[in-house]
Structure formats: structure tokens, C-alpha cells
Design a protein around this motif. Structure first.
Motif, PDB file in Angstrom:
ATOM      1  N   ALA A   1       0.946  -1.173   0.070  1.00  0.00           N
ATOM      2  CA  ALA A   1      -0.019   0.084   0.018  1.00  0.00           C
ATOM      3  C   ALA A   1       0.719   1.205   0.031  1.00  0.00           C
ATOM      4  CB  ALA A   1      -0.887   0.071   1.217  1.00  0.00           C
ATOM      5  N   ILE A   2       1.848   1.151   0.850  1.00  0.00           N
ATOM      6  CA  ILE A   2       2.931   2.465   0.858  1.00  0.00           C
ATOM      7  C   ILE A   2       3.484   2.627  -0.435  1.00  0.00           C
ATOM      8  CG2 ILE A   2       4.784   3.294   1.657  1.00  0.00           C
ATOM      9  CD1 ILE A   2       3.335   3.450   4.023  1.00  0.00           C
ATOM     10  N   LEU A   3       3.756   1.518  -1.363  1.00  0.00           N
ATOM     11  CA  LEU A   3       4.551   1.674  -2.411  1.00  0.00           C
ATOM     12  C   LEU A   3       3.750   2.130  -3.559  1.00  0.00           C
ATOM     13  CD1 LEU A   3       7.090  -1.376  -2.258  1.00  0.00           C
ATOM     14  CD2 LEU A   3       7.640   0.983  -1.823  1.00  0.00           C
ATOM     15  N   THR A   4       2.456   1.769  -3.490  1.00  0.00           N
ATOM     16  CA  THR A   4       1.350   2.248  -4.438  1.00  0.00           C
ATOM     17  C   THR A   4       0.618   3.413  -4.130  1.00  0.00           C
ATOM     18  OG1 THR A   4      -0.089   0.666  -3.558  1.00  0.00           O
ATOM     19  CG2 THR A   4       1.330   0.159  -5.524  1.00  0.00           C
ATOM     20  N   GLY A   5       0.774   4.027  -3.039  1.00  0.00           N
ATOM     21  CA  GLY A   5       0.003   5.033  -2.495  1.00  0.00           C
ATOM     22  C   GLY A   5       0.385   6.259  -2.535  1.00  0.00           C
ATOM     23  N   TYR A   6       1.215   6.598  -3.504  1.00  0.00           N
ATOM     24  CA  TYR A   6       1.443   8.193  -4.008  1.00  0.00           C
ATOM     25  C   TYR A   6       0.674   9.041  -4.897  1.00  0.00           C
ATOM     26  CZ  TYR A   6       6.042   7.143  -1.514  1.00  0.00           C
ATOM     27  OH  TYR A   6       6.796   6.899  -0.533  1.00  0.00           O
ATOM     28  N   ASP A   7      -0.189   8.440  -5.578  1.00  0.00           N
ATOM     29  CA  ASP A   7      -0.858   9.262  -6.605  1.00  0.00           C
ATOM     30  C   ASP A   7      -2.181   9.872  -6.114  1.00  0.00           C
ATOM     31  OD1 ASP A   7       1.456   9.059  -8.006  1.00  0.00           O
ATOM     32  OD2 ASP A   7       0.779   7.064  -9.000  1.00  0.00           O
TER      33      ASP A   7
END
Ligand code: HEC
Length: 256
Positions: free
Chosen positions: A151-157
Motif C-alpha cells: 500500500a505504501i509503495l502504490t499509495g503516492y498518486d
């Protein structure tokens, strides 16, 4: 009165975890190792190591993992030759046998994966004052485990919600407690070249693979634990049946 205190205590318990961390629940990921019979997929762990090596290792150490561990069954299961070659691709600190001076030599399977920074101060200085934590045990240290890392790695946008202040050098990420993380978005589509062209080169896939790999580094004996646990349950079940039958036999002629 007492009832309402108890009810209030339960209510606060129920909302506490979410409210205290202020972070969103990680979305569900279908990992091969979920459930009682789940096992790691060695090919996925190999890809996950590749992502760690090519991306995360620039900032994060993995100090509890030795190269030889990467050859373990129940883990990435690289061949012995692959482990040797991987280790030899790194320079590790050593002492010159003749002069006694600090030098480097090629890595050996028994070496641990070298850290990107010599110490915490250097790690902080290179990252806007926040040291990137060691990732060896991270997956077990956070609620949500591997799916939290995914979730952290995909949660930037995600758009920054109104009222959230993102300071200079910070990044909005709703899955990180507080919503602002010092790590810049580390992954982008196409960044890592997988040898198997049928595996998507997407942030989502990279995040799944590296989070699965980090679950293995955090619990390298998971498969053994599950096998032993299941064996113990079977044994206890069989023992219960035997005990019941012998109880029936021992007491068969006694009124009770
Ligand atoms: C440019 C440096 C950099 C790269 C590359 C990087 N990170 Fe980070 N990472 C950081 C920093 C700095 C922090 C500390 C963030 C904070 O405390 O706000 C961090 C924090 C984290 C956290 C901790 C979150 C927590 O709950 O404490 C995880 C998990 C993480 N990184 C995983 C990864 C993974 C996996 C990769 C590779 C795909 C990666 N990082 C790549 C710099 C980096």
C-alpha cells in the motif's frame, strides 16, 4: 452508569487503531503465502529481490539477510552458483592482510547484504533528515504486514485532502501514519526489467513482488512453522480419538 462506561471503553477501543495512526487500511492483496497452507512463490521472491536490489537498496539496508539465505528452500531458492555470483557482484569492507588497512573485497555467500550508508547520520543527511529504516523485519513490524508495504509503495498518486499540509521534502501517502512520508515515490512503471516478459512491469506488480520478498525476510521459516503447526494439529486430533476409544474400552463393564 457502569454500562455506559464499558460501552464507551469498547467504542474507544474500536476506533483507536484507525484514529491513532490516522492512516487508511491497506487494500487487500492476494498473496500466495496467505492462509494456513499458503507458501512463498520462489520465482516471485526472486523478482522481489531484484526490485529491492535495483531500487530500494539505494536507501534501505537489509542487514539480517546473508547472501546464502537467498538460496534457501522456502525462500527465493536461488541456485548455489547464482548465490555466489550475486554475492560477488558486491564489494564488502575488509582489511588488507599485509598492510592492515581498510580495503574492500568481493562478496561471499556468507556475507550479509551491505548497507547503502555507513551509519545513521550519513543515512539521515542523504534523505532530508529521515533515515530510511532497515527493511529486514519491516513486514512483521507493521500492521497489515506485506500488504502495508504494498500500500505504501502504490499509495503516492492520491490527491492531497484539504487541510493536510505537506512540508518541503515530504510526500502525501494516505497509508503512512500521519499521511506525510519522507520517502519519495520509489517505483514507476517499466523501471525494473524482469527476465520473464510475461510479468507486468507495473508499480503494482513491483510492489507485490518486493513486499512478498520482504515478508520472507521477516519470517524466513514461515513454511516450516505452518507445516509443523498443521502436523501438531493432526497429531492432537488423532490422539484425542485414541484417548476417547480407550476411555470407552477401559470403562466398558462399569456402570457410570
Ligand atoms: C531515495 C531513498 C529511498 C528509496 C529508493 C526507497 N526508500 Fe523507503 N524510505 C525512505 C525514507 C527516507 C523512509 C523514511 C520515511 C519516513 O520516516 O517518513 C522510508 C521508509 C520506508 C518504509 C517505512 C514505512 C514505515 O512504516 O516506517 C518502507 C516500508 C519502505 N520505505 C519501503 C521501501 C521499498 C520497498 C523500497 C523499494 C521499492 C523503498 N522503500 C525505496 C527512502 C527510500
Amino acid at each position: 452508569m457502569r454500562k455506559s462506561i464499558i460501552a464507551a471503553a469498547f467504542a474507544s477501543l474500536a476506533i483507536l487503531p484507525a484514529a491513532a495512526s490516522g492512516a487508511e487500511e491497506p487494500p487487500h492483496v492476494d498473496y500466495s503465502f496467505a492462509g494456513v497452507f499458503g507458501t512463498f512463490d520462489p520465482v516471485q521472491l526472486q523478482r522481489g529481490f531484484q526490485v529491492y536490489k535495483e531500487v530500494c537498496a539505494a536507501c534501505h539496508s537489509l542487514k539480517f539477510v546473508a547472501f546464502r539465505n537467498l538460496g534457501d528452500a522456502g525462500g527465493p531458492h536461488f541456485t548455489e552458483a547464482e548465490v555466489k555470483a550475486l554475492a560477488a557482484g558486491y564489494d564488502v569492507a575488509a582489511i588488507d592482510n599485509e598492510t592492515g588497512e581498510a580495503t574492500t573485497r568481493k562478496g561471499l555467500p556468507s556475507d550479509h547484504i551491505p548497507a547503502p550508508f555507513p551509519n545513521e547520520i550519513a543515512a539521515k543527511a542523504a534523505n532530508n533528515g529521515s533515515a530510511p529504516p532497515d527493511l529486514s523485519l519491516m513486514a512483521k513490524a507493521r500492521e497489515g504486514n506485506a500488504s502495508y508495504i504494498h500500500a505504501i509503495l502504490t499509495g503516492y498518486d492520491h490527491p492531497v485532502p484539504e487541510g493536510v499540509q505537506v512540508p518541503e521534502g515530504g510526500n502525501y501517502n494516505p497509508y503512512f501514519p500521519g499521511g506525510v512520508i519522507a520517502m519519495p515515490k520509489p517505483l514507476s512503471d517499466g523501471q525494473v526489467e524482469y527476465a520473464d516478459a510475461s510479468v507486468p512491469r507495473t508499480v503494482d506488480q513491483y510492489a507485490k513482488d518486493v513486499s512478498a520478498f520482504l515478508m520472507w525476510t521477516a519470517e524466513p521459516k514461515m513454511e516450516v512453522r505452518k507445516r509443523v503447526g498443521f502436523g501438531a494439529i493432526l497429531f492432537l486430533g488423532a490422539l484425542s480419538v485414541l484417548l476417547y476409544l480407550s476411555y470407552r474400552r477401559v470403562w466398558r463393564n462399569v456402570d457410570h
